[in-house]
Design a protein around this motif. Structure first.
Motif, short mmCIF file in Angstrom:
data_model
loop_
_atom_site.label_atom_id
_atom_site.label_comp_id
_atom_site.label_asym_id
_atom_site.label_seq_id
_atom_site.Cartn_x
_atom_site.Cartn_y
_atom_site.Cartn_z
N CYS A 109 0.85 -1.21 0.00
CA CYS A 109 -0.09 0.02 0.17
C CYS A 109 0.75 1.02 0.02
N ASN A 110 2.15 1.32 0.86
CA ASN A 110 2.70 2.33 0.83
C ASN A 110 3.46 2.45 -0.61
N PHE A 111 3.84 1.41 -1.09
CA PHE A 111 4.72 1.46 -2.52
C PHE A 111 3.53 1.96 -3.49
N PHE A 112 2.33 1.75 -3.41
CA PHE A 112 1.41 2.16 -4.34
C PHE A 112 1.24 3.78 -4.27
N LEU A 113 1.03 4.18 -2.92
CA LEU A 113 0.86 5.83 -2.82
C LEU A 113 2.20 6.34 -3.31
N ASN A 114 3.28 6.05 -2.96
CA ASN A 114 4.51 6.62 -3.63
C ASN A 114 4.57 6.61 -5.16
N THR A 115 4.08 5.29 -5.57
CA THR A 115 4.26 5.23 -7.08
C THR A 115 3.12 6.19 -7.65
N VAL A 116 2.14 6.39 -7.22
CA VAL A 116 1.03 7.45 -7.61
C VAL A 116 1.87 8.86 -7.71
N THR A 139 -3.87 -3.00 -4.65
CA THR A 139 -3.09 -3.93 -3.51
C THR A 139 -3.56 -5.47 -3.93
N SER A 140 -2.82 -6.02 -5.00
CA SER A 140 -3.21 -7.35 -5.51
C SER A 140 -2.58 -8.37 -4.40
N ASP A 141 -3.29 -9.32 -4.14
CA ASP A 141 -2.63 -10.37 -3.26
C ASP A 141 -1.47 -11.07 -4.02
N GLY A 142 -1.19 -11.05 -5.42
CA GLY A 142 -0.29 -11.68 -5.69
C GLY A 142 1.24 -11.19 -5.90
N GLY A 143 2.22 -11.62 -6.39
CA GLY A 143 3.51 -10.92 -6.29
C GLY A 143 4.44 -11.78 -6.98
N ASN A 176 -9.45 -6.48 0.85
CA ASN A 176 -8.75 -5.94 -0.23
C ASN A 176 -10.13 -4.78 -0.81
N SER A 177 -11.24 -5.07 -0.57
CA SER A 177 -12.09 -4.12 -1.01
C SER A 177 -12.03 -2.78 -0.58
N ILE A 178 -11.87 -2.92 0.68
CA ILE A 178 -11.91 -1.68 1.75
C ILE A 178 -10.35 -0.96 1.36
N LEU A 179 -9.32 -1.65 1.23
CA LEU A 179 -8.10 -1.01 1.11
C LEU A 179 -7.93 -0.41 -0.50
N LYS A 180 -8.72 -1.17 -1.34
CA LYS A 180 -8.53 -0.53 -2.68
C LYS A 180 -9.41 0.74 -2.77
N ILE A 214 -4.41 3.15 6.77
CA ILE A 214 -4.18 1.95 5.96
C ILE A 214 -3.63 0.73 6.83
N TYR A 215 -2.77 1.11 7.77
CA TYR A 215 -2.17 0.21 8.64
C TYR A 215 -3.30 -0.28 9.65
N ARG A 216 -4.20 0.72 10.22
CA ARG A 216 -4.87 0.17 10.95
C ARG A 216 -6.06 -0.62 10.43
N ILE A 217 -6.52 -0.62 9.12
CA ILE A 217 -7.55 -1.58 8.61
C ILE A 217 -6.85 -2.95 8.30
N ILE A 218 -5.41 -3.00 8.06
CA ILE A 218 -4.95 -4.28 7.78
C ILE A 218 -4.69 -4.79 9.20
N ALA A 219 -4.27 -4.22 10.26
CA ALA A 219 -3.95 -4.88 11.32
C ALA A 219 -5.39 -5.50 12.12
N ILE A 220 -6.46 -4.68 11.66
CA ILE A 220 -7.84 -5.14 12.30
C ILE A 220 -8.22 -6.40 11.65
N CYS A 221 -8.10 -6.39 10.36
CA CYS A 221 -8.65 -7.51 9.42
C CYS A 221 -7.38 -8.91 9.69
N LEU A 222 -6.04 -8.71 9.94
CA LEU A 222 -5.20 -9.80 10.02
C LEU A 222 -4.57 -9.95 11.28
N GLY A 223 -4.73 -9.15 12.16
CA GLY A 223 -3.78 -9.09 13.31
C GLY A 223 -2.44 -8.65 13.08
N ILE A 224 -1.59 -8.39 14.16
CA ILE A 224 -0.24 -7.75 14.14
C ILE A 224 0.69 -8.88 14.31
N PRO A 225 1.74 -9.41 13.38
CA PRO A 225 2.71 -10.28 13.73
C PRO A 225 3.47 -9.76 15.11
#
Length: 460
Positions: A109-116, A139-143, A176-180, A214-225
């Motif tokens: 997500c950070n990479f995308f914003l900087n790329t924009v 923010t594709s899942d693939g890589g 992903n829908s929320i993040l996009k 963005i971090y908050r959304i991801i952390a809520i959905c996935l938990g934080i390692p």
């Protein structure tokens, strides 16, 4: 001259269809059952067996990415665990896929914003092809392989038991829908800032503010390692073992890197398009997942070279990360990828997927990488010593193919495999030297940049 489908022409097409009784039989079958299943060749099924002459030490359990696009992460961690399990005498083991998935989402997500911002500063218009492509899936899942190197070298790895999957790591659509949506909203604001000529520091501060949400959304959905973890386990002898207060990066460097060093791997592709000569290095514009991280880099070689180096890797008991187009000529139930597994002419009267060359399929949009897996075995011809078929560890669970493994024939490999990753010790020096040459930059939408994910549900 254009063809207008007049009533006379439509009548001719209709009469031609009913003139052949085989069309009626095919219609009866395909209107009631899956057309792909109707094309399945019984003869070919009888000829193919999931048995191989050279095989790595495969590891349990069979992994399952479920309804997510994490195949590229699974393929790496499945390769990494082969020497790890042997070294530490484990019965079975999984690294945490959710751990790398979390950090990829944050970094991506950070990479995308900087790329924009970078793309806007180039003078690209939002209505143009590049912006449209970037906004299609922020923010594709693939890589790709070099993205994995970025993640592992910065964030390390950890056992799955210490950071297991969550709902959104197994089924990423809602998150992903929320993040996009948020990323597109922020992309507009950043593009406006660049257009207005705001200073770089102001733009950077805005990205930092956006990333908090963005971090908050991801952390809520996935938990934080966790920053540190304690891993308790029994080895094969039922001996209790423990690794205490370990950071994931430290765990990788102390326990894994000597067994599987991601920085020692070389990514080779086979792109036969005339515009992209073999023996050259390539990268893809705007493709990445980490600001300041490694760029995606491919060495383009004939498919025979990829097969040769993959064979050497398997013979040395090391799995091979593989990028392919998984859905073409694929019997999912039987786990077979083969050019003859479906008899299309007997059902439809025409051949399918072989009317274009591999290069032309890339050029005309009929082929691209869609899935990553791990090669774990190969059968070599007893006379020529050339590969005839391959065994591949998938990440769709154990209810497909040979308990989750697929069989790929060499003919299919040549047509639908595009990428392999092998250790540099198997790669000849003249190919390694290409790493020192500035790569050709392919456009962001080039098929060599695509490694989207085929969800398991598409084959259920």
């Amino acid at each position: 001259m254009t063809l207008n489908l007049t009533s006379d022409i439509l009548e001719m097409l209709n009469n031609s269809f009913y003139k052949d009784p085989k069309n009626l039989l095919a219609q009866n079958a395909c209107t009631k059952y899956d057309p792909l299943e109707m094309c399945l060749s019984r003869k070919r099924l009888e000829e193919i067996q999931h048995v191989f002459t050279h095989k790595v030490d495969e590891v349990k359990p069979m992994t399952n990415q479920k309804s997510s696009g994490r195949c590229w992460i699974f393929a790496l961690l499945n390769a990494m665990r082969i020497p790890f399990v042997k070294q530490y005498n484990l019965e079975e083991f999984e690294f945490s896929q959710a751990h790398l998935f979390f950090w990829d989402k944050v970094e991506r997500c950070n990479f995308f914003l900087n790329t924009v911002v970078d793309v806007a500063k180039r003078g690209e218009k939002v209505e143009g092809r590049l912006f449209a492509f970037l906004l299609q899936d922020p923010t594709s899942d693939g890589g790709q392989w070099d993205m994995l190197v970025n993640l592992v070298t910065r964030y390390g790895v950890m056992p799955k038991k210490c950071f297991p999957d969550s709902y959104s790591s197994e089924s990423s659509l809602r998150m992903n829908s929320i993040l996009k949506s948020k990323l597109r909203e922020y992309a507009k604001l950043l593009q406006d800032m660049v257009t207005e000529g705001l200073p770089q520091e102001k733009i950077r501060e805005s990205i930092e503010e956006f990333m908090q949400n963005i971090y908050r959304i991801i952390a809520i959905c996935l938990g934080i390692p966790p920053k540190t973890f304690t891993w308790e386990y029994y080895d094969k002898t039922k001996q209790y073992c423990v690794v205490e207060n370990m950071e994931p990066k430290q765990f990788y460097e102390n326990f894994v890197k000597s067994l599987y060093n991601v920085e020692n791997k070389i990514c080779l592709v086979s792109d036969p398009r005339p515009s992209n000569p073999f023996g050259k290095g390539y990268t893809v514009d705007c493709l990445g997942n980490m600001v300041g991280g490694r760029k995606t880099f491919y060495i383009n070689q004939p498919i025979e070279v990829l097969a040769q180096l993959a064979t050497q890797s398997i013979e040395a008991n090391e799995g091979v990360w593989l990028g392919c187009e998984v859905s073409k000529r694929f019997s999912a139930k039987h786990g077979i990828e083969d050019l003859q597994i479906h008899d299309y002419p007997s059902v439809f009267g025409v051949e399918v997927y072989t009317g274009l060359s591999k290069a032309d399929r890339l050029i005309f949009g009929d082929s691209l990488m869609t899935h990553a897996m791990l090669i774990t075995a190969v059968t070599l011809d007893k006379d020529t010593k050339q590969p005839r078929k391959w065994r591949v560890e998938n990440s769709w669970g154990d209810d497909r193919g040979e308990k989750g493994y697929l069989l790929i024939t060499q003919e299919w490999f040549e047509q639908f495999v595009f990428e392999v990753v092998v250790d540099k010790r198997f790669v000849p020096d003249d190919i390694l030297q290409i790493c020192n040459v500035e790569p050709t930059v392919l456009p962001a939408w080039d098929p060599m940049g695509n490694l989207a994910t085929i969800f398991k549900s598409q084959y259920e």
